[in-house]
Design a protein around this motif. Sequence first.
Motif, short mmCIF file in Angstrom:
data_model
loop_
_atom_site.label_atom_id
_atom_site.label_comp_id
_atom_site.label_asym_id
_atom_site.label_seq_id
_atom_site.Cartn_x
_atom_site.Cartn_y
_atom_site.Cartn_z
N VAL A 213 0.71 4.11 -3.08
CA VAL A 213 0.57 5.55 -2.88
C VAL A 213 1.75 6.29 -3.50
O VAL A 213 1.58 7.25 -4.28
CB VAL A 213 0.45 5.90 -1.38
CG1 VAL A 213 0.54 7.41 -1.17
CG2 VAL A 213 -0.86 5.37 -0.82
N ARG A 214 2.95 5.86 -3.19
CA ARG A 214 4.13 6.61 -3.64
C ARG A 214 4.33 6.53 -5.16
O ARG A 214 4.88 7.46 -5.77
CB ARG A 214 5.37 6.11 -2.92
CG ARG A 214 5.35 6.37 -1.40
CD ARG A 214 5.30 7.84 -1.06
NE ARG A 214 5.33 8.05 0.39
CZ ARG A 214 4.45 8.78 1.05
NH1 ARG A 214 3.44 9.38 0.41
NH2 ARG A 214 4.56 8.95 2.36
N ALA A 215 3.84 5.45 -5.78
CA ALA A 215 3.97 5.33 -7.24
C ALA A 215 3.20 6.41 -7.98
O ALA A 215 3.50 6.72 -9.13
CB ALA A 215 3.50 3.95 -7.70
N THR A 216 2.21 7.01 -7.33
CA THR A 216 1.43 8.08 -7.96
C THR A 216 2.14 9.42 -7.89
O THR A 216 1.71 10.38 -8.53
CB THR A 216 0.06 8.24 -7.28
OG1 THR A 216 0.26 8.76 -5.95
CG2 THR A 216 -0.69 6.93 -7.21
N GLY A 217 3.18 9.51 -7.06
CA GLY A 217 3.81 10.79 -6.81
C GLY A 217 3.27 11.50 -5.59
O GLY A 217 3.75 12.59 -5.25
N ALA A 218 2.28 10.91 -4.91
CA ALA A 218 1.71 11.53 -3.70
C ALA A 218 2.72 11.46 -2.56
O ALA A 218 3.33 10.41 -2.32
CB ALA A 218 0.42 10.82 -3.31
N ALA A 219 2.87 12.58 -1.86
CA ALA A 219 3.83 12.67 -0.76
C ALA A 219 3.15 12.75 0.60
O ALA A 219 3.80 13.05 1.60
CB ALA A 219 4.72 13.89 -0.96
N ASN A 220 1.84 12.47 0.66
CA ASN A 220 1.07 12.64 1.90
C ASN A 220 1.63 11.80 3.04
O ASN A 220 2.19 10.72 2.84
CB ASN A 220 -0.38 12.23 1.66
CG ASN A 220 -1.01 12.98 0.51
OD1 ASN A 220 -0.61 12.83 -0.63
ND2 ASN A 220 -2.02 13.80 0.81
N VAL A 221 1.45 12.31 4.27
CA VAL A 221 1.77 11.54 5.47
C VAL A 221 0.92 10.27 5.48
O VAL A 221 -0.29 10.31 5.21
CB VAL A 221 1.51 12.36 6.75
CG1 VAL A 221 1.64 11.49 7.99
CG2 VAL A 221 2.47 13.55 6.83
N LEU B 160 0.82 -1.21 0.00
CA LEU B 160 0.00 0.00 0.00
C LEU B 160 0.86 1.26 0.00
O LEU B 160 0.52 2.25 -0.66
CB LEU B 160 -0.95 -0.03 1.19
CG LEU B 160 -1.90 -1.25 1.23
CD1 LEU B 160 -2.88 -1.13 2.38
CD2 LEU B 160 -2.63 -1.44 -0.10
N VAL B 161 1.97 1.24 0.74
CA VAL B 161 2.91 2.36 0.65
C VAL B 161 3.39 2.53 -0.79
O VAL B 161 3.40 3.65 -1.33
CB VAL B 161 4.12 2.14 1.59
CG1 VAL B 161 5.19 3.21 1.34
CG2 VAL B 161 3.69 2.16 3.05
N ASP B 162 3.75 1.42 -1.42
CA ASP B 162 4.23 1.48 -2.80
C ASP B 162 3.16 2.02 -3.75
O ASP B 162 3.47 2.80 -4.66
CB ASP B 162 4.68 0.09 -3.27
CG ASP B 162 5.92 -0.41 -2.53
OD1 ASP B 162 6.58 0.39 -1.85
OD2 ASP B 162 6.21 -1.62 -2.64
N ASN C 169 9.06 0.15 4.18
CA ASN C 169 10.00 1.14 3.64
C ASN C 169 9.24 2.21 2.86
O ASN C 169 8.45 1.91 1.98
CB ASN C 169 11.00 0.45 2.72
CG ASN C 169 11.96 1.46 2.10
OD1 ASN C 169 12.67 2.15 2.81
ND2 ASN C 169 11.94 1.56 0.78
N ASP C 170 9.51 3.45 3.21
CA ASP C 170 8.92 4.59 2.49
C ASP C 170 10.07 5.46 2.01
O ASP C 170 10.83 5.99 2.82
CB ASP C 170 8.01 5.38 3.42
CG ASP C 170 7.44 6.63 2.76
OD1 ASP C 170 7.53 6.76 1.53
OD2 ASP C 170 6.90 7.49 3.50
N PRO C 171 10.21 5.64 0.69
CA PRO C 171 11.32 6.48 0.20
C PRO C 171 11.29 7.89 0.74
O PRO C 171 12.33 8.55 0.82
CB PRO C 171 11.13 6.45 -1.33
CG PRO C 171 9.72 6.01 -1.56
CD PRO C 171 9.38 5.11 -0.41
#
Length: 354
Positions: free
Chosen positions: A214-222, A210-212, A243-245
């Motif tokens: 979200v981050r794949a969209t470019g979203a930087a939200n907490v 799920l982290v992946d 892991n969250d980049p």
Amino acid sequence: TTTTSPSPDPGGPAPRLRVSGNKIVTSDGKPYRLLGVDRSSGEYACVQGKGQWDGGPVDQASVDAMKSWNIHAVRLPLNEECWLGVNGSPSGATYQQGVKAYVDLLVANGITPILDLHWTSGAYSNGPDWHCKDATATCQKPMPDAQYAPQFWTGVANTFKGNDSVVFDLFNEPYPEIGSDWNKTLGWQCLRDGGTCTGIPYEVAGMQDLVDAVRATGAANVLMVGGLEWANDMREWLAYKPNDPLNNIAASWHAYSFNACATASCWDTQIAPLAQQVPVVIGEFGQDNCGYDYMDTLMDWAAAHDLSHLAWTWNPWGCSTGGVLIKDWNGTPEPGVGVGYKAHLLTQNPYTIR
């Protein structure tokens, strides 16, 4: 001890947020606590023939009622199948637009919306007696499903990316260890990695998936990530943190009076060390008799440790067994639980200094 900032709330829209060390901070680096309530209905109403918000208002007057309690954050449980248009009414674009309109209204009023994936798909027949056996998203499941949950978060993240005033709670209350006879090691592995989990017949989306997404969209939200035992057991959270980049993750802890970890000694042992490493958000809490004594103890402890907290729930359901804060949508507090929590919120400022 903790003191609240002497400066008044600056007003205006909800701040843009990120994680810095063990604090949530605003875009200019000021520590910020998420202080408020959960607002239930977005998870169940659409699959129970009750519309999107179960008849509750989502207008300015209802937000003004929240502001009269000094609420600065509202957690909104959602249903993945309604968001994706797979099931429910409203669903698909209509449901998405309803969420976005409410989020925009809250942000404009200085209130942080927290979008929570609450009800998900997946046939699960090994659960407790209270658990539904339905494969569709009509009750709480032990873990999110690989079939729809990553799609849900891709859609939510695409909708709100660029709006860092919105927080994403990736999954409400994980309890994957129940399928493996309470084997906590297997539970933590399932929580992070998903896949085929012991005792869970559907393919699971882990928190890393799920982290992946979200981050794949470019979203930087907490992002918020829970622990085991309905998000009450946080003992191995750091060891299994996904892991969250962007390193932009807070720990989501649920703390009811009937949970296993429900005493200050347990909080000192299990939660305080975690709170020294990452922000801890009490995503839900309450007590089971409509009183406020347990909640009062928890609030004192939370304030001393700079924890964020959201009480269940801002819904006028009648408080007979607990967890109901208001008598009506005007914000009239329930005796005990509501009166106590409102009084506490009125003493708090989300901009805290230690």
